[in-house]
Design a protein around this motif. Structure first.
Motif, short mmCIF file in Angstrom:
data_model
loop_
_atom_site.label_atom_id
_atom_site.label_comp_id
_atom_site.label_asym_id
_atom_site.label_seq_id
_atom_site.Cartn_x
_atom_site.Cartn_y
_atom_site.Cartn_z
N ALA A 91 18.12 -4.29 -15.01
CA ALA A 91 16.42 -4.63 -15.11
C ALA A 91 16.07 -3.67 -13.57
CB ALA A 91 16.05 -5.75 -15.06
N ALA A 92 17.45 -3.50 -13.13
CA ALA A 92 17.55 -2.95 -11.39
C ALA A 92 16.27 -1.60 -11.69
CB ALA A 92 18.40 -3.50 -10.71
N LEU A 93 16.60 -0.74 -12.40
CA LEU A 93 16.13 0.10 -12.54
C LEU A 93 14.59 -0.22 -12.23
CD1 LEU A 93 17.85 1.76 -15.40
CD2 LEU A 93 18.16 2.08 -13.08
N PHE A 94 13.82 -1.03 -11.80
CA PHE A 94 12.26 -1.22 -12.20
C PHE A 94 12.20 -0.35 -10.18
CE2 PHE A 94 8.62 -3.78 -9.61
CZ PHE A 94 7.79 -3.66 -11.05
N ALA A 95 13.08 -1.15 -9.47
CA ALA A 95 13.03 -0.26 -7.88
C ALA A 95 12.53 1.34 -8.27
CB ALA A 95 14.37 -0.02 -7.41
N LEU A 96 12.99 1.90 -9.47
CA LEU A 96 12.19 3.39 -8.72
C LEU A 96 10.67 3.50 -9.39
CD1 LEU A 96 14.82 4.86 -11.52
CD2 LEU A 96 14.74 5.30 -9.31
N SER A 97 10.46 2.33 -9.68
CA SER A 97 8.38 2.06 -9.90
C SER A 97 8.18 2.37 -8.80
CB SER A 97 7.81 1.26 -10.79
OG SER A 97 8.42 -0.07 -9.75
N ALA A 98 8.67 2.31 -7.17
CA ALA A 98 8.28 2.24 -6.03
C ALA A 98 7.65 3.80 -5.87
CB ALA A 98 9.85 1.52 -4.80
N CYS A 99 7.95 4.84 -6.81
CA CYS A 99 7.78 6.25 -6.35
C CYS A 99 6.15 5.98 -6.24
CB CYS A 99 8.29 6.99 -7.33
SG CYS A 99 10.43 7.81 -7.01
N LEU A 100 5.54 5.57 -7.52
CA LEU A 100 3.74 5.22 -8.09
C LEU A 100 3.05 4.77 -6.29
CD1 LEU A 100 3.98 4.22 -11.49
CD2 LEU A 100 4.63 6.13 -10.60
N PRO A 101 3.28 3.48 -6.53
CA PRO A 101 2.49 3.54 -5.06
C PRO A 101 2.75 3.87 -4.17
CG PRO A 101 4.41 2.02 -5.79
CD PRO A 101 3.94 2.08 -6.59
N LEU A 102 4.22 5.08 -4.19
CA LEU A 102 4.36 5.48 -2.43
C LEU A 102 3.59 6.95 -2.90
CD1 LEU A 102 7.79 4.94 -1.84
CD2 LEU A 102 6.50 4.49 -0.29
N GLY A 103 3.38 7.63 -3.90
CA GLY A 103 2.64 8.24 -4.52
C GLY A 103 1.47 8.00 -4.40
N ALA A 104 1.09 7.29 -4.57
CA ALA A 104 -0.39 6.71 -4.19
C ALA A 104 -1.20 7.00 -2.81
CB ALA A 104 -1.08 5.94 -4.88
N PHE A 105 0.06 6.74 -2.27
CA PHE A 105 -0.44 5.91 -1.06
C PHE A 105 -0.43 7.52 0.22
CE2 PHE A 105 1.01 5.43 3.68
CZ PHE A 105 0.37 4.84 4.39
N LEU A 106 0.38 8.32 -0.05
CA LEU A 106 0.74 10.07 0.29
C LEU A 106 -0.76 10.68 -0.37
CD1 LEU A 106 4.17 10.35 -0.52
CD2 LEU A 106 3.63 10.34 1.73
N VAL A 107 -0.67 10.42 -1.23
CA VAL A 107 -2.11 11.11 -1.65
C VAL A 107 -3.65 10.49 -1.39
CG1 VAL A 107 -4.22 11.78 -4.10
CG2 VAL A 107 -0.75 11.98 -4.02
N THR A 108 -3.67 9.19 -1.06
CA THR A 108 -4.75 9.10 -0.48
C THR A 108 -4.54 9.48 1.34
OG1 THR A 108 -4.58 6.88 -1.15
CG2 THR A 108 -5.58 6.68 0.79
N GLU A 109 -3.26 9.58 1.63
CA GLU A 109 -3.54 9.52 3.46
C GLU A 109 -4.11 11.55 3.41
OE1 GLU A 109 -2.03 8.30 6.10
OE2 GLU A 109 -2.84 6.45 4.31
N ARG A 110 -3.37 12.23 2.26
CA ARG A 110 -3.69 13.40 2.40
C ARG A 110 -5.02 13.16 2.36
NH1 ARG A 110 0.82 16.61 -1.25
NH2 ARG A 110 2.81 16.42 0.15
N ARG A 111 -5.80 13.38 1.78
CA ARG A 111 -7.25 13.21 1.63
C ARG A 111 -7.88 12.82 2.56
NH1 ARG A 111 -9.71 10.10 -3.68
NH2 ARG A 111 -7.80 11.30 -4.88
N SER A 112 -7.40 11.18 3.03
CA SER A 112 -7.92 10.75 4.40
C SER A 112 -7.86 12.01 5.41
CB SER A 112 -7.01 9.81 4.57
OG SER A 112 -7.76 8.81 3.82
N GLY A 113 -6.57 12.97 5.83
CA GLY A 113 -6.35 13.80 6.17
C GLY A 113 -7.15 15.07 6.49
N ARG A 114 -7.43 15.15 5.26
CA ARG A 114 -8.85 16.58 5.17
C ARG A 114 -10.14 15.86 5.63
NH1 ARG A 114 -5.95 17.46 0.45
NH2 ARG A 114 -7.50 16.24 -0.69
N ILE A 115 -10.58 14.53 5.38
CA ILE A 115 -11.77 13.88 5.71
C ILE A 115 -11.85 14.11 7.32
CG2 ILE A 115 -13.01 12.41 6.23
CD1 ILE A 115 -11.92 11.55 2.73
#
Length: 321
Positions: free
Chosen positions: A11-35
Motif C-alpha cells: 500500500a506504500a506505493l500510494f506515494a507514487l500518486s504524488a506525481c499527479l498533484p505535482l504535475g497539476a501544480f507544474l502545469v498551473t505554474e507554467r500557465r501562470s508564467g505565460r500570463i
C-alpha cells in the motif's frame, strides 16, 4: 526488544500518486508564467513555490505510510519448559455461582484465586486455561506470560461462558468433557509431561468408566474440590435460588473420579499447598528453552494520518491566501 513492521507494505506505493498533484501544480505554474509574461509581471519567488511542493510530497507520503499500516512489535526473550505443559480446567456450570452468602466469594471466584497461587508456584511451566460444562473449550493456550494468564482468567472465565451445548433438565456438567483435552491438540506435540488441574464442585452427571481408558498415561489429572456445605446460589438483592441445593455427595463422587483416572483422591480448597506439591511432582523440573515472543503490537497509522493534517492545512491556507 522491539521493531517496526508493515502489515500491508504494498500500500506504500500510494506515494507514487504524488506525481499527479505535482504535475497539476507544474502545469498551473507554467500557465501562470505565460500570463505573467503577457502582463509583464515578475515571476514568483522560489520561497513561495518550494513549500507547496514539499507539502504535496509530504501529504501523499504520510498517507502512503499510513496505508502500509506500520506497527511497533514489542518482543521479549522467554525462557520456558519445552518438555511439559499444563492446563487449568474450570467448571463453569451454574452451580459454581454458589457461595456462603450474598456478596461472599462464589465457588468460581475461589477457584480462580487458588489457580493464581498455583500458577505462581509453576512459573517455569507453560499453562493454559480451559472452561468446562458438557464440553471443554480453551480460553488460553499454554503460556508463561503471567499478565496474559491473569487477564484471561479474571476476564474470560465465567459461568455459562460458553453455555452448555444443549439444554439439560438436570446437571449440565459431565467429566466426559475431559476427553477432548487429551485427544485434541490442546497440548503441544512433543510434550512428554502433561498436567491437568480441574477446579470443580464435583456436582456432575454420572461418571463414565471409559475415562480411565482415555486419560490413562496421557495426562496427570489433579482434581480440586471447590465446595462448602450449605452454599446456595444468590440472585439480585440476595434472593435465594430455590431450584438449587448443594450435593453433599460431590466430594465422594470426585474422589471416585480421581481414583478412576489414576490419582489417589481429590483435594479440597484448603489443600492448595498439597496441590502445588503434587503438580510439581507430576511435571518435575527440566531445562528451559529461550525464544523470542512477540507480545504486543502498537499501530502507528492513526498518527501518520493525524500528521497529514499539517501539510493539508497549509495547502488549503495557501490556496485561499
Amino acid at each position: 526488544m522491539g521493531g517496526i513492521s508493515f502489515l500491508t507494505p504494498l500500500a506504500a506505493l500510494f506515494a507514487l500518486s504524488a506525481c499527479l498533484p505535482l504535475g497539476a501544480f507544474l502545469v498551473t505554474e507554467r500557465r501562470s508564467g505565460r500570463i505573467r509574461q503577457v502582463l509583464s509581471l515578475p515571476p514568483p519567488r522560489r520561497r513561495a513555490v518550494v513549500p507547496v511542493v514539499i507539502a504535496l510530497v509530504l501529504l501523499t507520503s504520510l498517507v502512503a505510510v499510513a496505508a502500509a499500516q506500520p506497527v511497533v512489535v514489542r518482543q521479549r526473550l522467554v525462557s520456558e519448559r519445552a518438555d511439559a505443559q499444563a492446563f487449568f480446567l474450570f467448571d463453569t456450570s451454574r452451580s459454581m455461582l454458589a457461595s456462603a452468602g450474598p456478596g461472599k466469594p462464589t465457588r468460581l471466584m475461589r477457584a480462580k484465586h487458588i489457580a493464581l497461587r498455583l500458577e505462581a508456584r509453576l512459573r517455569d511451566l507453560p499453562i493454559g486455561i480451559a472452561s468446562m460444562t458438557d464440553r471443554a473449550l480453551p480460553n488460553l493456550m499454554p503460556t508463561t506470560d503471567e499478565a496474559l494468564f491473569t487477564r484471561t482468567l479474571m476476564q474470560s472465565v465465567a459461568v455459562d461462558h460458553p453455555p452448555p451445548s444443549q439444554i439439560y433438565k438436570g446437571r449440565a456438567t459431565t467429566f466426559q468433557a475431559l476427553v477432548p483435552l487429551v485427544e485434541s491438540h490442546f497440548y503441544a506435540q512433543g510434550v512428554q509431561r502433561r498436567l491437568l488441574v480441574v477446579f470443580t464442585d464435583g456436582e456432575s452427571s454420572k461418571i463414565s468408566p471409559y475415562l480411565n481408558i482415555t486419560l490413562h498415561r496421557r495426562v496427570t489429572p489433579v482434581f480440586v474440590h471447590i465446595w462448602s456445605d450449605g452454599e446456595r446460589i444468590y440472585g439480585p438483592h440476595g434472593r435465594v435460588d430455590a431450584h438449587y441445593v448443594s450435593d453433599a455427595r460431590s466430594a465422594e463422587a470426585l474422589d471416585q473420579l480421581a481414583v478412576l483416572t489414576g490419582d489417589r483422591h481429590s483435594f479440597t480448597e484448603q489443600d492448595a499447598g498439597k496441590v502445588a506439591r503434587v503438580a510439581r511432582e507430576a511435571v518435575g523440573f527440566g531445562g528451559t528453552r529461550t525464544h523470542i515472543d512477540a507480545y504486543a503490537r502498537v499501530a502507528l497509522a492513526p498518527w501518520f494520518v493525524l500528521a497529514g493534517i499539517i501539510p493539508l492545512g497549509f495547502l488549503l491556507w495557501r490556496r485561499n491566501a
